[in-house]
Scaffold this motif. Structure first.
Motif, mmCIF file in Angstrom:
data_model
loop_
_atom_site.group_PDB
_atom_site.id
_atom_site.type_symbol
_atom_site.label_atom_id
_atom_site.label_comp_id
_atom_site.label_asym_id
_atom_site.label_seq_id
_atom_site.Cartn_x
_atom_site.Cartn_y
_atom_site.Cartn_z
ATOM 1 N N PHE B 123 0.848 -1.196 0.000
ATOM 2 C CA PHE B 123 0.000 0.000 0.000
ATOM 3 C C PHE B 123 0.879 1.239 0.000
ATOM 4 O O PHE B 123 2.087 1.162 0.276
ATOM 5 N N ALA B 124 0.274 2.378 -0.333
ATOM 6 C CA ALA B 124 0.978 3.655 -0.230
ATOM 7 C C ALA B 124 -0.040 4.758 -0.012
ATOM 8 O O ALA B 124 -1.201 4.659 -0.450
ATOM 9 N N GLU B 125 0.376 5.796 0.696
ATOM 10 C CA GLU B 125 -0.472 6.972 0.869
ATOM 11 C C GLU B 125 -0.550 7.691 -0.476
ATOM 12 O O GLU B 125 0.398 7.663 -1.272
ATOM 13 N N GLU B 128 -0.942 12.836 -4.279
ATOM 14 C CA GLU B 128 -1.131 13.380 -5.633
ATOM 15 C C GLU B 128 -1.228 12.210 -6.593
ATOM 16 O O GLU B 128 -0.893 11.067 -6.237
ATOM 17 N N VAL B 129 -1.689 12.479 -7.802
ATOM 18 C CA VAL B 129 -1.944 11.390 -8.747
ATOM 19 C C VAL B 129 -0.669 10.600 -9.042
ATOM 20 O O VAL B 129 -0.718 9.379 -9.267
ATOM 21 N N ASP B 130 0.481 11.270 -8.993
ATOM 22 C CA ASP B 130 1.754 10.581 -9.250
ATOM 23 C C ASP B 130 2.013 9.420 -8.292
ATOM 24 O O ASP B 130 2.650 8.433 -8.667
ATOM 25 N N ASP B 131 1.536 9.545 -7.052
ATOM 26 C CA ASP B 131 1.717 8.456 -6.089
ATOM 27 C C ASP B 131 1.059 7.174 -6.599
ATOM 28 O O ASP B 131 1.588 6.077 -6.430
ATOM 29 N N VAL B 132 -0.099 7.336 -7.228
ATOM 30 C CA VAL B 132 -0.812 6.164 -7.759
ATOM 31 C C VAL B 132 -0.094 5.626 -8.982
ATOM 32 O O VAL B 132 0.079 4.402 -9.153
ATOM 33 N N LEU B 133 0.369 6.541 -9.845
ATOM 34 C CA LEU B 133 1.040 6.113 -11.072
ATOM 35 C C LEU B 133 2.321 5.340 -10.745
ATOM 36 O O LEU B 133 2.568 4.266 -11.293
ATOM 37 N N PRO B 142 -4.079 -3.897 -12.423
ATOM 38 C CA PRO B 142 -4.840 -2.823 -11.764
ATOM 39 C C PRO B 142 -4.401 -2.620 -10.304
ATOM 40 O O PRO B 142 -3.764 -3.499 -9.722
ATOM 41 N N VAL B 143 -4.783 -1.450 -9.766
ATOM 42 C CA VAL B 143 -4.566 -1.180 -8.339
ATOM 43 C C VAL B 143 -5.923 -0.828 -7.711
ATOM 44 O O VAL B 143 -6.892 -0.556 -8.423
ATOM 45 N N VAL B 144 -5.956 -0.848 -6.382
ATOM 46 C CA VAL B 144 -7.189 -0.514 -5.660
ATOM 47 C C VAL B 144 -6.985 0.801 -4.932
ATOM 48 O O VAL B 144 -6.083 0.934 -4.107
ATOM 49 N N LEU B 145 -7.813 1.776 -5.282
ATOM 50 C CA LEU B 145 -7.778 3.068 -4.601
ATOM 51 C C LEU B 145 -8.860 3.056 -3.516
ATOM 52 O O LEU B 145 -9.977 2.580 -3.746
ATOM 53 N N LEU B 180 -6.730 9.476 0.701
ATOM 54 C CA LEU B 180 -6.686 8.264 -0.130
ATOM 55 C C LEU B 180 -5.462 7.411 0.164
ATOM 56 O O LEU B 180 -4.413 7.917 0.573
ATOM 57 N N LEU B 181 -5.613 6.104 -0.079
ATOM 58 C CA LEU B 181 -4.449 5.218 -0.164
ATOM 59 C C LEU B 181 -4.654 4.290 -1.354
ATOM 60 O O LEU B 181 -5.760 4.157 -1.879
ATOM 61 N N VAL B 182 -3.547 3.707 -1.792
ATOM 62 C CA VAL B 182 -3.610 2.792 -2.922
ATOM 63 C C VAL B 182 -3.026 1.453 -2.470
ATOM 64 O O VAL B 182 -2.097 1.404 -1.662
#
Lengths: 393, 393
Positions: B123-125, B128-133, B142-145, B180-182
């Motif tokens: 997981f990661a906090e 910003e959108v870059d954290d997910v990318l 896929p990832v889970v937001l 959010l976390l991913v």
């Protein structure tokens, strides 16, 4: 009809522990039992959302309570018969209805059952002391004198050993206006209870017949199923109770208290409501007596009465003569520490000597072990003392 | 302390079905649950005697509610964390206490569990959108937001299949202030739930681990015990849940939602209260989750968690998209006629699409038969339609 759920509203006259546990069962059916309690702080009033204060002898209170419910039912037998007739005449749906008269008056009950050929002790109405003397001479002494109405838990019952005792006891009771009957004293092996339900549609359901143990006229223990009762005897007792329910037109629960004698079963008393002898069903049967009473009076199909274990023992928690030193909260701690499987049901009532404060159910395989554990538990909750002389399990 | 019974008073924040069923269990313990409900006519408010109206986000309402109770507990996770800290600082006995923060915030929970070496998805906090990318590139799509707080029943969870999707979804959520976390999308065999209780004294108790079945993120079915789970796997999952309860200092119930994968168990979510995955215990276990929660927060010794039958299946009754033609009362009639052993629990809630209105428990020996019967029953209560394609039992 309830404005939130669209379900019929059930109103119960009386706010005692039977109403309390009926409300508890009602919650699962999407219901909230409406309770007519004689005062605040009654057992059911402490837990139900919908409590109306009013006395069960007050026709106006009964009438206005009944006006707001779809089905009226009863926690006890003490609503005056003339009030029941009035409500019935005004179109109130009462379950049980007219049949409740047979549970309210022991003389009416005896006459009805005798008329149906259902076995019971010999009996006679008592208008004067001579009625008792003649009955004693005919059937032999001792005899049992009973108030025809109003008695429970051993109250309203007098053992008369001799004609002299009868002459001492009867006139005073008659002078006080107590309606009386006299019965033969039955030589019994033990007491049983056959609990059944009947719906308006006519469906019947019976739980296993239980043995009830009384001390000084108060039920202390229930053994489910009655130990040593053959399948044939069990079935005969269930049939008897279902037949009485059907012939009297009972709707809801019917408890038939029985004497087991060397010559078969005799009917002792009837109760048309959830009954102390059925408290074991709360933990020991797929459907509890409280849910079943609701299903019956709502004309829902009745629930399965299968037991959940080979044996279940219920023991009543009775208020101690001397207040325990330890608080109820502490007593619960210790009970749960000793028996993590004890099923405890408390009624929220103040502790007074002899008062029914709750009960404990124990489920398992070995009856004697369950009896020891249930009695130890109930005595502990009553007195804050662990009894000696029991095998430790 | 309650003035009638001398027992400690338990107050529950939130008036939903969990409070309703906790009140139902409380009755047996001599209790009457005090409920803080956001409005009249909530599920618990319809059945509890002692209801205070006030919102769980209003510190004054919380404070005055807490002042009248001996132990404060929760029907949900939505009381703001700062209010919990305020109440704790003012000396309110809250159970669970500070540990509730781990159930309120998924990021805090993930960080704590990772720190304890308890297995979960990567997981990661997300700031910003870059954290997910970056996370997607590192762990694969896929990832889970997830919203860190406030989500339930599949709400607050978004599957992102590609970087493009992430760019479309994340900025808007961040702009709205959603924390959010991913997480990696776990390839799982099925979902399990390990339900345990822990008392302030430190006693723990675990029920058999169950399988939970989700449809569109909403739990529809629970199979108890989880079919095919070996004794060793069962024991490992129970140990994991008890270890989390102990290390987080949970008091009361803890549900640990688990993913079963080819490489072992991963923790999905935590809930610190009675949980949908434990509704089967109302009929299927010696001690229900609701009684156990009360025993834990009252620091009573915990009850036996033995199952009462080899298998139990729970199915949720979810509000239908199209209102059924038949009234709920009629649907109950038909259900009980078909399945006299169905154990029905209704929450007194208005019927709205997808809303949890109740559940049905089926106990017995044959899992597939119980599943068919439970699903047919729940679907019938929801829709007033008997589904085809099920074996008739």
């Amino acid at each position: 009809m309830d404005k939130h759920t669209g379900l019929p509203v059930v109103g119960m006259v009386g706010g005692g522990q039977l109403a309390r546990m009926t409300h508890q069962a009602a919650i699962s059916l999407g219901q909230s039992l409406r309770v007519l309690a004689a005062s605040e702080n009654e057992s059911a009033g402490l837990v139900a959302a919908d409590v109306v204060i009013g006395h069960h002898t007050d026709i106006d209170a009964l009438r206005s309570f009944a006006a707001g419910v779809d089905v009226l039912t009863f926690d006890h037998e003490h609503v005056p018969g003339e009030h029941l007739l009035t409500l019935a005449a005004e179109g109130v749906v009462m379950r049980p209805g007219a049949s409740l008269a047979f549970a309210q008056n022991k003389l009416v009950m005896r006459e009805m059952l005798a008329g149906l050929g259902i076995p019971g002790p010999a009996f006679a109405e008592v208008s004067e002391v001579d009625d008792v003397l003649k009955f004693g001479e005919k059937h032999s002494w001792p005899v049992v004198l009973k108030a025809a109405s109003g008695g429970y838990d051993g109250r309203g019952v007098w053992m008369l050993d001799t004609a002299t005792q009868a002459r001492e006891t009867v006139p005073e009771l008659l002078a006080a206006g107590t309606p009386l009957l006299v019965e033969t004293k039955v030589v019994m092996l033990r007491e049983l209870s056959a609990l059944v339900a009947r719906s308006p549609f006519g469906q019947g359901a019976a739980w296993p017949v239980v043995e009830t143990v009384q001390v000084a006229g108060i039920n202390t223990e229930v053994l489910a199923p009655a130990p040593g009762l053959s399948a044939e005897q069990m079935s005969r007792a269930q049939d008897l109770a279902l037949r009485i329910a059907s012939q009297l037109g009972v709707v809801g629960l019917l408890a038939v208290e029985l004497f087991e004698t060397e010559n078969g079963l005799l009917v002792n008393e009837l109760a048309m409501r959830p009954h102390n002898s059925g408290h074991w069903t709360m933990d020991g049967s797929r459907t509890s007596q409280f849910e079943q009473h609701l299903r019956a009076i709502l004309d829902y199909p009745l629930g399965t009465t299968d037991p959940l274990a080979p044996a279940c023992v219920m023991a009543n928690v009775l208020g101690a003569g001397v207040a325990p030193e330890m608080s109820l909260d502490e007593r619960l701690h210790h009970l749960f520490a000793r028996y993590p499987d004890a099923r405890v049901h408390l009624y929220g009532k103040g502790e007074r000597p002899g008062r029914k404060l709750g009960h404990v159910n124990m489920l398992g395989e070995h009856l004697q072990q369950l009896r020891d554990r249930a009695l130890l538990s109930a005595h502990w909750l009553s007195h804050g003392v662990w009894l000696d002389g029991y095998e430790i399990h």
